[in-house]
Write a protein that holds these residues in place. Sequence first.
Motif, PDB file in Angstrom:
ATOM      1  N   ALA A   1       9.695  35.653  98.095  1.00 18.22           N
ATOM      2  CA  ALA A   1       9.363  35.874  99.718  1.00 18.22           C
ATOM      3  C   ALA A   1      10.528  35.448 100.289  1.00 18.22           C
ATOM      4  O   ALA A   1      11.180  36.190 100.863  1.00 18.22           O
ATOM      5  CB  ALA A   1       8.264  35.315 100.015  1.00 18.22           C
ATOM      6  N   ILE A   2      11.156  34.363 100.512  1.00 17.63           N
ATOM      7  CA  ILE A   2      12.330  33.793 101.417  1.00 17.63           C
ATOM      8  C   ILE A   2      13.199  34.343 100.503  1.00 17.63           C
ATOM      9  O   ILE A   2      13.774  34.818 102.168  1.00 17.63           O
ATOM     10  CB  ILE A   2      12.207  32.342 101.142  1.00 17.63           C
TER      11      ILE A   2
ATOM     12  N   ASN B   1       1.380  32.158  94.847  1.00 19.34           N
ATOM     13  CA  ASN B   1       2.704  31.820  95.585  1.00 19.34           C
ATOM     14  C   ASN B   1       1.921  31.116  97.050  1.00 19.34           C
ATOM     15  O   ASN B   1       0.697  31.048  97.181  1.00 19.34           O
ATOM     16  CB  ASN B   1       3.884  33.158  96.344  1.00 19.34           C
TER      17      ASN B   1
ATOM     18  N   ASP C   1       3.836  29.878 102.418  1.00 21.52           N
ATOM     19  CA  ASP C   1       5.188  29.471 103.191  1.00 21.52           C
ATOM     20  C   ASP C   1       4.260  28.612 105.045  1.00 21.52           C
ATOM     21  O   ASP C   1       5.222  28.254 106.139  1.00 21.52           O
ATOM     22  CB  ASP C   1       5.947  30.007 103.061  1.00 21.52           C
TER      23      ASP C   1
ATOM     24  N   GLY D   1      11.136  24.725  94.700  1.00 24.27           N
ATOM     25  CA  GLY D   1      10.468  23.033  93.703  1.00 24.27           C
ATOM     26  C   GLY D   1       9.013  23.176  94.025  1.00 24.27           C
ATOM     27  O   GLY D   1       8.369  22.705  93.379  1.00 24.27           O
TER      28      GLY D   1
ATOM     29  N   ASN E   1       7.099  25.298  93.800  1.00 24.05           N
ATOM     30  CA  ASN E   1       5.784  26.346  93.534  1.00 24.05           C
ATOM     31  C   ASN E   1       5.805  25.981  91.817  1.00 24.05           C
ATOM     32  O   ASN E   1       5.212  26.347  91.235  1.00 24.05           O
ATOM     33  CB  ASN E   1       6.629  27.347  93.397  1.00 24.05           C
TER      34      ASN E   1
HETATM   35  N1  GLU Z   1       7.597  30.244  98.385  1.00 20.41           N
HETATM   36  C1  GLU Z   1       8.880  30.104  98.312  1.00 20.41           C
HETATM   37  C2  GLU Z   1       9.549  31.699  97.959  1.00 20.41           C
HETATM   38  O1  GLU Z   1       8.435  32.267  98.294  1.00 20.41           O
HETATM   39  C3  GLU Z   1       9.469  29.535  97.277  1.00 20.41           C
HETATM   40  C4  GLU Z   1       9.351  27.358  97.009  1.00 20.41           C
HETATM   41  C5  GLU Z   1       9.549  27.212  95.725  1.00 20.41           C
HETATM   42  O2  GLU Z   1      10.647  28.267  95.074  1.00 20.41           O
HETATM   43  O3  GLU Z   1       9.531  26.538  94.896  1.00 20.41           O
HETATM   44  O4  GLU Z   1       9.794  32.273  98.524  1.00 20.41           O
END
Ligand code: GLU
Length: 370
Positions: free
Chosen positions: A56-57, A138, A141, A151, A153
């Motif tokens: 997502a980010i 997800n 966030d 990490g 996730n």
């Molecule tokens: N929740 C974050 C995203 O979707 C990623 C966290 C992770 O990569 O562990 O961008």
Amino acid sequence: MPRLDQASRIVIKIGSSLLVDEHDGRIRRSWLHSLADDITLMRKGGCEVVIVTSGAIAIGRRHLDLPPGRLRLDDSQAAAAAGQARLVHAYQEALGRHDTGTAQLLLTLDDTEDRRRYINALNTLNRLLKYGVIPVINENDTIATHEIRFGDNDRLSARVAMMASADTLVLLSDVDGLYERDPKDDPDAPLVEQVDAVTPRIEAMAGRVRTGDSSGGMKTKLIAAGIATTAGCHMVISNGHVQHPLRAILEGRPCTWFIAKDNPAGARKRWIAGSLKPSGTITVDAGAHAALNRGRSLLPAGVTGVAGAFRKGDAVIVEGPDGVEIARGLIAYSRDDAESIAGQKSSEIERLLGYRGREELIHRDDLVLS
Ligand code: GLU
């Protein structure tokens, strides 16, 4: 060695670096389609699939024109909010080509730790799987209060695997697996193919997390392995930078398997019976006692007494008419609600409580005979 084609409920964790092109922030559609093809084949073989996805980010920051490099927490959260819908839409579209439905779940690590929210998250997940839909999860966030770390996730996926009693967790990452020494220091370090227990010797192999790494490094993966294997779930780390990344594992691509200590049902029962402190007692009549012995759920009709201060999702002791403990389980109602429906037919629950809750006071999956 476990095999992917023998899994019956699998959680697949997809890292940002696989899904999103690091240069232009676009979703790698052709890779995602190849993953969707693999998932479809697994489902045809009778396996239930849950996806935990990052990205997502990485997707959102392009849409907000944020500069490259590390983001402040509020910018990460804004980027996640901007990217999340696009992320889930990409899965919807890729799996939709196979007429497979998807549904979004945004969880925080707490949702899987706090039992009240846990029980609701788990019920939702089970419902979706029952309806043949793939949950796409997800981390939530925007409401995370800690710094969002790459990490996270890895750990979230292990907790989801534990919650869902999955038998296999696949971490698709940008490394082949665990090496005996950090391959950045020693390119000839051998890959470890099978880990039977995450011992200090194994932990020492994980090396350090380097700043700038796109993934949480091996450390968070080993934490995930500890959670998953204790919950009776095998875990595999595999490099997902190939088309058809699941098929590649099946075809013997080098990867690291972490072997579960138990099966998911056994581990869950051990958790309910051993690790949780009961906060109440339910007394049942002889009919309910006999039904529990036959492996049935506990219905409100057989309850003759309710004691203690418990909330929905808490562990309680079930005792027979003679006051002897016969089982332990996770209760689906609070103390007040349990008292209101005790001794009543399940069809009366809605009238008595004003909402339609579960038919069972304690579902048989949440119950362990003592
Ligand atoms: N929740 C974050 C995203 O979707 C990623 C966290 C992770 O990569 O562990 O961008």
